[in-house]
Motif scaffolding. Structure first.
Motif, PDB file in Angstrom:
ATOM      1  N   MET A  83      21.472 -30.249  -3.084  1.00  0.00           N
ATOM      2  CA  MET A  83      20.829 -31.518  -3.350  1.00  0.00           C
ATOM      3  C   MET A  83      19.405 -31.200  -3.780  1.00  0.00           C
ATOM      4  SD  MET A  83      19.949 -34.621  -0.693  1.00  0.00           S
ATOM      5  CE  MET A  83      21.443 -34.309   0.155  1.00  0.00           C
ATOM      6  N   GLY A  84      18.991 -31.730  -4.927  1.00  0.00           N
ATOM      7  CA  GLY A  84      17.637 -31.507  -5.401  1.00  0.00           C
ATOM      8  C   GLY A  84      16.771 -32.731  -5.217  1.00  0.00           C
ATOM      9  N   LEU A  85      15.536 -32.513  -4.799  1.00  0.00           N
ATOM     10  CA  LEU A  85      14.561 -33.581  -4.638  1.00  0.00           C
ATOM     11  C   LEU A  85      13.330 -33.235  -5.467  1.00  0.00           C
ATOM     12  CD1 LEU A  85      14.590 -34.144  -0.792  1.00  0.00           C
ATOM     13  CD2 LEU A  85      15.565 -35.633  -2.504  1.00  0.00           C
ATOM     14  N   ALA A  86      12.750 -34.228  -6.090  1.00  0.00           N
ATOM     15  CA  ALA A  86      11.515 -34.025  -6.845  1.00  0.00           C
ATOM     16  C   ALA A  86      10.552 -35.156  -6.504  1.00  0.00           C
ATOM     17  CB  ALA A  86      11.814 -34.016  -8.348  1.00  0.00           C
ATOM     18  N   PRO A  87       9.303 -34.817  -6.150  1.00  0.00           N
ATOM     19  CA  PRO A  87       8.333 -35.878  -5.848  1.00  0.00           C
ATOM     20  C   PRO A  87       7.875 -36.593  -7.116  1.00  0.00           C
ATOM     21  CG  PRO A  87       7.289 -33.748  -5.731  1.00  0.00           C
ATOM     22  CD  PRO A  87       8.746 -33.497  -5.988  1.00  0.00           C
ATOM     23  N   VAL A  88       7.718 -37.901  -7.019  1.00  0.00           N
ATOM     24  CA  VAL A  88       7.244 -38.717  -8.134  1.00  0.00           C
ATOM     25  C   VAL A  88       6.091 -39.568  -7.621  1.00  0.00           C
ATOM     26  CG1 VAL A  88       7.846 -40.490  -9.830  1.00  0.00           C
ATOM     27  CG2 VAL A  88       9.561 -38.801  -9.120  1.00  0.00           C
ATOM     28  N   TRP A  89       4.869 -39.328  -8.115  1.00  0.00           N
ATOM     29  CA  TRP A  89       3.708 -40.112  -7.699  1.00  0.00           C
ATOM     30  C   TRP A  89       3.684 -41.437  -8.428  1.00  0.00           C
ATOM     31  CZ3 TRP A  89       0.972 -39.250  -3.565  1.00  0.00           C
ATOM     32  CH2 TRP A  89       0.891 -37.954  -3.062  1.00  0.00           C
ATOM     33  N   ILE A  90       3.457 -42.506  -7.693  1.00  0.00           N
ATOM     34  CA  ILE A  90       3.321 -43.845  -8.268  1.00  0.00           C
ATOM     35  C   ILE A  90       1.874 -44.256  -8.053  1.00  0.00           C
ATOM     36  CG2 ILE A  90       4.069 -46.249  -8.155  1.00  0.00           C
ATOM     37  CD1 ILE A  90       6.748 -45.171  -7.010  1.00  0.00           C
ATOM     38  N   THR A  91       1.160 -44.459  -9.143  1.00  0.00           N
ATOM     39  CA  THR A  91      -0.261 -44.787  -9.075  1.00  0.00           C
ATOM     40  C   THR A  91      -0.471 -46.164  -8.470  1.00  0.00           C
ATOM     41  OG1 THR A  91      -0.636 -43.456 -11.042  1.00  0.00           O
ATOM     42  CG2 THR A  91      -2.369 -44.997 -10.440  1.00  0.00           C
ATOM     43  N   GLY A  92      -1.408 -46.243  -7.551  1.00  0.00           N
ATOM     44  CA  GLY A  92      -1.732 -47.514  -6.912  1.00  0.00           C
ATOM     45  C   GLY A  92      -2.645 -48.350  -7.798  1.00  0.00           C
ATOM     46  N   HIS A  93      -2.800 -49.590  -7.402  1.00  0.00           N
ATOM     47  CA  HIS A  93      -3.696 -50.502  -8.104  1.00  0.00           C
ATOM     48  C   HIS A  93      -4.071 -51.640  -7.157  1.00  0.00           C
ATOM     49  CE1 HIS A  93      -0.337 -53.337  -8.595  1.00  0.00           C
ATOM     50  NE2 HIS A  93       0.381 -52.273  -8.875  1.00  0.00           N
ATOM     51  N   TRP A  99      18.619 -34.978   5.556  1.00  0.00           N
ATOM     52  CA  TRP A  99      18.170 -33.696   5.026  1.00  0.00           C
ATOM     53  C   TRP A  99      16.673 -33.511   5.285  1.00  0.00           C
ATOM     54  CZ3 TRP A  99      15.143 -32.081   0.702  1.00  0.00           C
ATOM     55  CH2 TRP A  99      15.280 -30.740   0.376  1.00  0.00           C
ATOM     56  N   LEU A 100      15.895 -34.582   5.088  1.00  0.00           N
ATOM     57  CA  LEU A 100      14.440 -34.493   5.254  1.00  0.00           C
ATOM     58  C   LEU A 100      13.996 -34.475   6.717  1.00  0.00           C
ATOM     59  CD1 LEU A 100      13.285 -36.988   2.493  1.00  0.00           C
ATOM     60  CD2 LEU A 100      13.026 -34.493   2.470  1.00  0.00           C
ATOM     61  N   ALA A 153      16.560 -27.641   6.868  1.00  0.00           N
ATOM     62  CA  ALA A 153      15.535 -27.678   5.823  1.00  0.00           C
ATOM     63  C   ALA A 153      14.564 -28.841   6.017  1.00  0.00           C
ATOM     64  CB  ALA A 153      16.213 -27.800   4.457  1.00  0.00           C
ATOM     65  N   ARG A 154      14.598 -29.466   7.189  1.00  0.00           N
ATOM     66  CA  ARG A 154      13.766 -30.651   7.449  1.00  0.00           C
ATOM     67  C   ARG A 154      12.277 -30.347   7.345  1.00  0.00           C
ATOM     68  NH1 ARG A 154      15.603 -28.695  12.044  1.00  0.00           N
ATOM     69  NH2 ARG A 154      14.124 -28.096  13.680  1.00  0.00           N
ATOM     70  N   ILE A 155      11.520 -31.421   7.232  1.00  0.00           N
ATOM     71  CA  ILE A 155      10.069 -31.340   7.270  1.00  0.00           C
ATOM     72  C   ILE A 155       9.688 -31.500   8.742  1.00  0.00           C
ATOM     73  CG2 ILE A 155       7.906 -32.405   6.539  1.00  0.00           C
ATOM     74  CD1 ILE A 155       9.502 -33.567   4.135  1.00  0.00           C
TER      75      ILE A 155
END
Length: 69
Positions: A1-11, A34-35, A40-42
């Motif tokens: 399973m692949g995870l990729a972080p995606v930043w969402i800009t605030g406003h 998984w997380l 493999a947890r954080i």
């Protein structure tokens, strides 16, 4: 399973958020497990659900929004 972080800009009053982009075949509860519970947890991460497909992943006072679409 692949995870990729995606930043969402605030406003305005909404802060910046970190969303995770993961394999569309993975179910939300599998990603949460998984997380937070797998080998493999954080370490120290906690999950607080909002809806069946969204919730906040918390670590050391910081939060990221986990969204399944």
């Amino acid at each position: 399973m692949g995870l990729a972080p995606v930043w969402i800009t605030g406003h305005g009053t909404r802060p910046c958020r970190l969303a995770w982009d993961f394999d569309p075949e993975a179910h939300h509860d599998q990603v949460v497990a998984w997380l937070t519970r797998s080998e493999a947890r954080i370490p120290g991460a906690r999950y607080n659900p909002r809806t069946p497909n969204t919730g906040m992943l918390e670590l050391d006072g910081f939060r990221t929004l986990l969204i399944s679409t």
